[in-house]
Write an enzyme that holds these catalytic residues in place. Structure first.
Site, PDB file in Angstrom:
ATOM      1  N   LYS A  23       0.768  -1.318  -0.063  1.00 31.41           N
ATOM      2  CA  LYS A  23      -0.008   0.096  -0.111  1.00 31.41           C
ATOM      3  C   LYS A  23       0.738   1.288  -0.142  1.00 31.41           C
ATOM      4  O   LYS A  23       0.572   2.171  -0.768  1.00 31.41           O
ATOM      5  CB  LYS A  23      -0.532  -0.035   1.053  1.00 31.41           C
ATOM      6  N   ARG A  93      -3.789   2.325   8.405  1.00 34.05           N
ATOM      7  CA  ARG A  93      -3.770   0.833   7.864  1.00 34.05           C
ATOM      8  C   ARG A  93      -2.642   0.027   7.737  1.00 34.05           C
ATOM      9  O   ARG A  93      -1.388   0.807   7.634  1.00 34.05           O
ATOM     10  CB  ARG A  93      -4.368   0.983   6.170  1.00 34.05           C
ATOM     11  N   GLY A 102      -8.454  -8.298   4.401  1.00 35.59           N
ATOM     12  CA  GLY A 102      -9.363  -8.739   5.731  1.00 35.59           C
ATOM     13  C   GLY A 102      -8.593  -9.054   6.709  1.00 35.59           C
ATOM     14  O   GLY A 102      -9.063  -9.277   8.053  1.00 35.59           O
ATOM     15  N   MET A 104      -5.842  -7.533   8.241  1.00 33.64           N
ATOM     16  CA  MET A 104      -5.300  -6.691   9.191  1.00 33.64           C
ATOM     17  C   MET A 104      -6.301  -5.606   9.505  1.00 33.64           C
ATOM     18  O   MET A 104      -7.131  -5.355   8.524  1.00 33.64           O
ATOM     19  CB  MET A 104      -3.860  -6.040   8.510  1.00 33.64           C
ATOM     20  N   ARG A 337      -3.935  -1.260  -6.228  1.00 28.89           N
ATOM     21  CA  ARG A 337      -2.956  -2.605  -6.350  1.00 28.89           C
ATOM     22  C   ARG A 337      -3.284  -3.490  -7.336  1.00 28.89           C
ATOM     23  O   ARG A 337      -4.550  -3.390  -7.954  1.00 28.89           O
ATOM     24  CB  ARG A 337      -3.116  -3.066  -4.803  1.00 28.89           C
ATOM     25  N   HIS A 455     -15.859  -9.422   1.938  1.00 28.54           N
ATOM     26  CA  HIS A 455     -14.664 -10.405   2.310  1.00 28.54           C
ATOM     27  C   HIS A 455     -14.782 -11.759   1.569  1.00 28.54           C
ATOM     28  O   HIS A 455     -13.898 -12.350   1.082  1.00 28.54           O
ATOM     29  CB  HIS A 455     -14.944 -10.601   3.944  1.00 28.54           C
ATOM     30  N   ARG A 561       0.978 -47.719 -13.767  1.00 28.69           N
ATOM     31  CA  ARG A 561       1.118 -48.808 -12.526  1.00 28.69           C
ATOM     32  C   ARG A 561       0.149 -49.976 -12.691  1.00 28.69           C
ATOM     33  O   ARG A 561      -0.930 -49.932 -12.694  1.00 28.69           O
ATOM     34  CB  ARG A 561       0.591 -48.101 -11.150  1.00 28.69           C
ATOM     35  N   ARG A 617       5.034 -50.044 -15.950  1.00 26.03           N
ATOM     36  CA  ARG A 617       6.283 -50.669 -14.804  1.00 26.03           C
ATOM     37  C   ARG A 617       5.548 -51.932 -14.624  1.00 26.03           C
ATOM     38  O   ARG A 617       4.183 -52.235 -14.398  1.00 26.03           O
ATOM     39  CB  ARG A 617       5.861 -49.737 -13.632  1.00 26.03           C
ATOM     40  N   GLU A 745      14.768 -45.301  -7.785  1.00 28.58           N
ATOM     41  CA  GLU A 745      13.902 -44.712  -6.333  1.00 28.58           C
ATOM     42  C   GLU A 745      14.508 -45.504  -5.279  1.00 28.58           C
ATOM     43  O   GLU A 745      14.217 -44.881  -4.162  1.00 28.58           O
ATOM     44  CB  GLU A 745      12.580 -45.028  -6.672  1.00 28.58           C
ATOM     45  N   SER A 764      13.848 -43.657 -14.791  1.00 34.11           N
ATOM     46  CA  SER A 764      12.686 -42.699 -14.328  1.00 34.11           C
ATOM     47  C   SER A 764      12.892 -42.616 -13.014  1.00 34.11           C
ATOM     48  O   SER A 764      12.681 -43.539 -12.137  1.00 34.11           O
ATOM     49  CB  SER A 764      11.126 -43.283 -14.754  1.00 34.11           C
ATOM     50  N   GLY A 766      11.531 -42.083  -9.239  1.00 31.41           N
ATOM     51  CA  GLY A 766      10.769 -42.607  -8.644  1.00 31.41           C
ATOM     52  C   GLY A 766      10.843 -41.780  -7.212  1.00 31.41           C
ATOM     53  O   GLY A 766      11.363 -42.397  -6.111  1.00 31.41           O
ATOM     54  N   THR A 767      10.650 -40.503  -7.316  1.00 28.17           N
ATOM     55  CA  THR A 767      10.863 -39.638  -6.179  1.00 28.17           C
ATOM     56  C   THR A 767       9.933 -39.942  -4.770  1.00 28.17           C
ATOM     57  O   THR A 767      10.416 -39.310  -3.893  1.00 28.17           O
ATOM     58  CB  THR A 767      10.790 -38.155  -6.520  1.00 28.17           C
ATOM     59  N   ASN A 768       9.083 -40.519  -5.116  1.00 29.52           N
ATOM     60  CA  ASN A 768       8.435 -40.896  -3.841  1.00 29.52           C
ATOM     61  C   ASN A 768       9.085 -41.844  -2.855  1.00 29.52           C
ATOM     62  O   ASN A 768       9.283 -41.517  -1.890  1.00 29.52           O
ATOM     63  CB  ASN A 768       6.917 -41.596  -4.173  1.00 29.52           C
ATOM     64  N   ASP A 769       9.507 -42.838  -3.752  1.00 27.65           N
ATOM     65  CA  ASP A 769      10.294 -43.845  -2.660  1.00 27.65           C
ATOM     66  C   ASP A 769      11.888 -43.442  -2.281  1.00 27.65           C
ATOM     67  O   ASP A 769      12.160 -43.643  -1.348  1.00 27.65           O
ATOM     68  CB  ASP A 769      10.478 -45.227  -3.505  1.00 27.65           C
ATOM     69  N   CYS A 831       8.865 -39.608 -12.311  1.00 34.76           N
ATOM     70  CA  CYS A 831       7.379 -39.970 -12.507  1.00 34.76           C
ATOM     71  C   CYS A 831       6.766 -40.116 -10.983  1.00 34.76           C
ATOM     72  O   CYS A 831       5.735 -40.487 -10.601  1.00 34.76           O
ATOM     73  CB  CYS A 831       7.168 -41.395 -12.965  1.00 34.76           C
ATOM     74  N   TYR A 851      11.911 -35.391 -19.287  1.00 34.62           N
ATOM     75  CA  TYR A 851      10.638 -35.206 -19.098  1.00 34.62           C
ATOM     76  C   TYR A 851      10.047 -35.442 -17.517  1.00 34.62           C
ATOM     77  O   TYR A 851      10.754 -35.832 -16.884  1.00 34.62           O
ATOM     78  CB  TYR A 851       9.784 -36.355 -20.049  1.00 34.62           C
TER      79      TYR A 851
HETATM   80  C1  PEP Z   1       7.827 -43.365  -6.866  1.00 35.26           C
HETATM   81  O1  PEP Z   1       8.181 -44.172  -6.033  1.00 35.26           O
HETATM   82  O2  PEP Z   1       8.086 -42.218  -6.973  1.00 35.26           O
HETATM   83  C2  PEP Z   1       6.889 -43.996  -7.825  1.00 35.26           C
HETATM   84  C3  PEP Z   1       6.319 -43.137  -8.824  1.00 35.26           C
HETATM   85  O3  PEP Z   1       6.361 -45.352  -7.599  1.00 35.26           O
HETATM   86  P1  PEP Z   1       5.242 -45.687  -6.494  1.00 35.26           P
HETATM   87  O4  PEP Z   1       4.722 -44.150  -6.112  1.00 35.26           O
HETATM   88  O5  PEP Z   1       4.284 -46.310  -7.260  1.00 35.26           O
HETATM   89  O6  PEP Z   1       6.070 -46.165  -5.404  1.00 35.26           O
HETATM   90 MG    MG Z   2       8.071 -46.435  -6.223  1.00 35.61          MG
END
Ligand code: PEP
Ligand code: MG
Length: 873
Positions: A23, A93, A102, A104, A337, A455, A561, A617, A745, A764, A766-769, A831, A851
């Site tokens: 402001k 203000r 809303g 402050m 703003r 609001h 999967r 997979r 993974e 690929s 597998g960033t979850n595991d 993935c 990718y």
């Molecule tokens: C992972 O582990 O990132 C993955 C894509 O496989 P899942 O989630 O099925 O274990």
């Molecule tokens: Mg996995």
């Protein structure tokens, strides 16, 4: 020299946002481009932080600077603070670097006291107005600065109206207002324990400190948590001379957007009230008029306003949200703003501004927050079914989208109902910052009062949530948990539907329809596609998901999967028999049955993807996930398999694992039961060959082996896959290109990625595991403590949602580097869930992945985020 804590409006500019708040910086900027801004000053965000360091007190030096600057303001406007002849009144203000609607508190008419009010009444020849301002000020000051509840002040006001049979506040006479002021001062004395402060400087100091304190009130903290904002920015305070919109019928006040914030249409959008103060518009107590009607009421002021909005848009090159006041036919701009807008409006205005030559395609791409695209991808009501449903009433189309659900009346109950899996429509008279969490969980919001800038409307648009506001036929009875429309009562739990784009409210549940992906959406996506380097694939296991993703622009499947196909009602008994077979031969027979199913699935998916790549997979989860747990199901299965219940139970208990996520799963299964891998390879490849032949498509299947941590695991399974494929090609007398690759993974795999790359044709991540095993955080249990880690700032965000760049990200970088050291052209993707997260996508772009693969609804988000990643770099 002493530190500068206070800046006059003519000492700042737009680039000083972090110091002067949004402001303050804007007011300075507006001042500098020659707009009619009432003079004022800004106390800096640094002063706020210093206030907290100084035991929540302003230093002597700060107070002196505020004093001195106030003298300059008095000079400029020709009024004097606390003067009995020509008093200067100011607004106070809050203004953080990022707008928090809303959250402050604002104080108006500060400077009024027993003397100033007399002078003001005399000068304006309007005692009614002067005492009305005074009693409003006492109420607001008490509420904001000292938390004296507002309702205490409402009672004496209501009493006067009732005893005189008044229907509106404007009927209250000046004498009655003088009495009200006295009652208000008594309330103050009783609640606070001292008299209402008569020294305007004391008032000002208390007010500024209250704004500083409100930076850390619960509502502000919740808002910052929901929107992921830092708690360490502090707020600035702007102190500005007041101009009055309630000094008669040649006065007014309003709020307008330079474009429609719900649709993005290039047309002035807003509302105003004659003879009113700004709070009347925002609070939704009186229903305002459409801004365009100002053209009839005050043609030359309207003309000037239109010119100013154009000037502002050209200057800021973005949609503006402008507050104005007209005092005795003189237009003042109070603030401007960047307008908060729906995703639809953000998209339309960005695309149209490119077409108008105001901004570049790149700027348009950067202007859309990828995650908001989600709002454009969700269904609207199916127009064909609309004839059959009953419209109950209509309010203002405050925030677009379609919502269907059960009615709840408080934020708390909305939260509980949502936890119980219900879709909630939050119904309120009007919302306030206390309702934020309820609004956050609700599918849609319906309010009985308030305008397009109330609001509810502003917050819902910010959240991308469907909202119908100001629906005055809806009579809310919160106490009895019901509302009525023309006498018909709707209890808590009743089903209703809201259309936030038309403002209509319907009885019952309504079928919804897929959104339009062409037009502006298509244009922006095409611009993003030209810029991005990453390919965008999808995680899909069914033809339906696959075709949704393709419609959203997916360029292939990055993860299919296969186990999800096993859970089908008809298949699960076969899967169970397969798992529980006591010999390879028996298992083989059931696998033959499963082969038929899987092959059909893959054929359908290939047909959707046509010649786009499909990564399938092999089976991943521990087998016990497929087994029955209910007694009844166990009995049935034993009968089918012609084994005794006790034998079956024994087999089931043999499969039990203490740590299934680290147990017999992924490639470990295929190594123990190669016949499962053989069956799946057959299904994948026979389907590919058949579809290639039948549909003349060039299918390139990518067979992916999960959970590899040892090169020889992969080597062992690749050999089985390849020999199975060769056999199929032989049988079918037809061959095609295919790849065999692995998931990255298991942390160990990233450390030996150079070895694995010698025989793997793609990676690929597998960033979850990888996150699970890298941190040692269970994917299924970490929810219990991660939020505490974030609250205590041990982690900046949930590492299962946004990749942890400094740790897990390093494993990814290492895997890429090592993999490409042996195979320079190795195709690498991701993935895990992170493939659809904008911040993570930026990281994956920067480490050179080919990718990302994400769930279908995130595909457009990923396309945009991938383009932004390139532009940011
Ligand atoms: C992972 O582990 O990132 C993955 C894509 O496989 P899942 O989630 O099925 O274990
Ligand atoms: Mg996995």
């Amino acid at each position: 020299m002493d530190k500068k804590w206070v800046y006059l409006f003519d000492e700042g500019n737009a680039s000083m946002k972090s110091l002067l708040g949004g402001k303050g910086a804007n007011l300075s900027e507006m001042n500098s481009i020659g707009l009619p801004v009432p003079p004022g000053m800004t106390v800096t965000t640094e002063a706020c932080l210093a206030f907290y360091e100084n035991n929540k007190e302003m230093s002597e030096e700060m107070v002196v600077q505020i004093h001195n600057n106030l003298r300059v303001i008095e000079e400029k406007i020709g009024k004097k603070f606390g003067d009995s002849e020509n008093p200067l009144l100011v607004s106070v203000r809050s203004g953080a670097a990022v707008s928090m609607p809303g959250m402050m508190d604002t104080i108006l008419n500060l400077g009024l006291n027993d003397e100033a009010v007399v002078g003001m009444a005399k000068n304006t020849e309007n005692p009614r107005f002067a005492y009305d301002s005074y009693r409003r000020f006492i109420q607001m000051f008490s509420d904001v600065v000292l938390s004296v509840p507002k309702y205490l002040f409402e009672k004496p006001l209501e009493d006067i109206k009732i005893s005189n049979n008044y229907t509106s506040d404007t009927e209250i006479t000046a004498d009655q207002l003088i009495d009200l002021v006295n009652s208000y001062k008594k309330i103050y004395l009783k609640e606070v324990g001292e008299s209402f402060p008569q020294d305007p400087f004391v008032q000002l100091k208390m007010a500024i400190e209250a704004v500083f304190r409100s930076w850390n009130n619960a509502r502000a903290i919740t808002y910052r948590n929901i929107h992921g904002l830092s708690h360490k920015m502090g707020t600035a305070v702007t102190v500005q001379s007041m101009v009055f919109g309630n000094m008669g019928n040649d006065c007014g006040t309003g709020v307008a957007f330079s474009r429609n914030p719900a649709t993005g249409e290039k047309r002035l959008f807003g509302e105003f009230l004659m003879n009113a103060q700004g709070e009347d518009v925002v609070a939704g107590i009186r229903t305002p008029l459409n801004i365009e009607e100002l053209g009839q009421v005050m043609p030359s002021v309207f003309q000037q306003f239109v010119e100013i909005t154009n000037k502002l848009e050209n200057h800021y090159k973005d949609m503006q949200d402008i507050e104005f006041t007209i005092e005795k036919s003189q237009l003042y701009i109070l603030q401007t703003r960047t307008g908060k807008r729906t995703a639809e409006a953000a998209l339309r205005s960005a695309v149209e501004m490119v077409e108008e030559g105001l901004i570049s395609q790149e700027e348009a791409i950067m202007r859309i927050q990828p995650s908001t695209l989600d709002q454009l991808l969700h269904p609207t009501f199916d127009s064909k079914t609309m004839d059959a449903v009953k419209e109950l009433t209509k309010g203002l189309p405050a925030s677009p989208g379609a919502a269907t659900g059960k009615v709840y009346f408080t934020a708390k109950e909305a939260v509980v109902a949502t936890k119980n899996g219900e879709s909630v429509i939050l119904v309120r008279k009007e919302t306030s910052p206390e309702d934020i969490e309820g609004m956050n969980v609700a599918k849609g919001i319906l309010t009985a009062r308030g305008g397009m800038t109330s609001h509810a409307a502003v917050v819902a648009r910010g959240m991308g949530k469907c909202c119908v506001a100001g629906c005055d036929e809806v009579k809310v009875d919160e106490e009895n948990r019901q509302f009525s429309i023309r006498g018909e009562v709707f209890e808590e739990g009743s089903e209703i539907s809201l259309d936030g784009s038309t403002g209509k409210v319907y009885r019952g549940v309504i079928k919804t329809m897929e959104p339009n992906l062409s037009g502006n959406f298509g244009k922006l996506m095409a611009w993003a596609d030209k810029i991005r380097n990453l390919d965008i694939r999808t995680n899909a296991d069914t033809p339906k998901d696959a075709s949704t993703a393709v419609r959203f622009g997916a360029e292939g499947i990055g993860l299919c999967r296969t186990e999800h196909m096993f859970f089908d009602e008809k298949r699960i008994p076969v899967v169970r028999r397969m798992i529980l077979s006591d010999s390879v031969e028996k298992r083989q027979t059931t696998l033959e049955e499963l082969l038929v199913f899987q092959k059909e699935d893959f054929k359908a998916i290939y047909r959707v993807l046509k010649d786009k790549p499909v990564t399938v997979r092999l089976l991943d989860p521990p087998l016990h996930e497929f087994l029955p747990t209910e007694e009844e199901d166990i009995l049935k299965l034993a009968e089918q398999m012609k084994v005794s219940v006790s034998t079956l139970k024994e087999v089931i208990s043999d499969l039990h694992e203490f740590n299934p996520m680290l147990g017999h799963r992924g490639c470990r299964l295929a190594i123990t039961y190669p016949e499962i891998a053989v069956m799946q390879t057959r299904a994948i490849m026979e389907a590919a060959v058949e579809v290639s032949q039948e549909d003349q498509l060039s299918i390139i299947p990518e067979i992916m082996i999960p959970l590899v941590g040892i090169t020889k695991e992969f080597a062992y399974l690749k050999k089985i896959v390849v020999s199975t494929v060769e056999q199929i090609f032989d049988e079918k007398q037809h061959s095609l290109e295919y790849l065999v690759g692995t998931m990255m993974e298991v942390p160990r795999a990233t450390l030996i990625a150079d070895q694995i790359a010698e025989i793997s044709e793609f990676f690929s991540f597998g960033t979850n595991d990888l996150t699970q095993m890298g941190f040692g955080f269970s994917r299924d249990d970490s929810g219990k403590f991660i939020s505490e880690y974030m609250d205590k700032e041990i982690l900046p965000s949930d590492p299962f949602q946004t990749i942890d760049q400094e740790g897990i990200g390093k494993l990814v970088e290492m895997g890429v580097k090592l993999g490409r050291s042996t195979k320079p052209n190795l195709k690498i993707g991701v993935c895990g869930e992170h493939g659809g997260d904008p911040m993570s996508i930026e990281f994956f772009n920067n480490v050179g992945l080919d990718y990302v693969s994400c769930s279908p609804y995130r595909v457009p988000i990923a396309r945009l985020a991938a383009a932004q990643a390139v532009l940011k770099k």
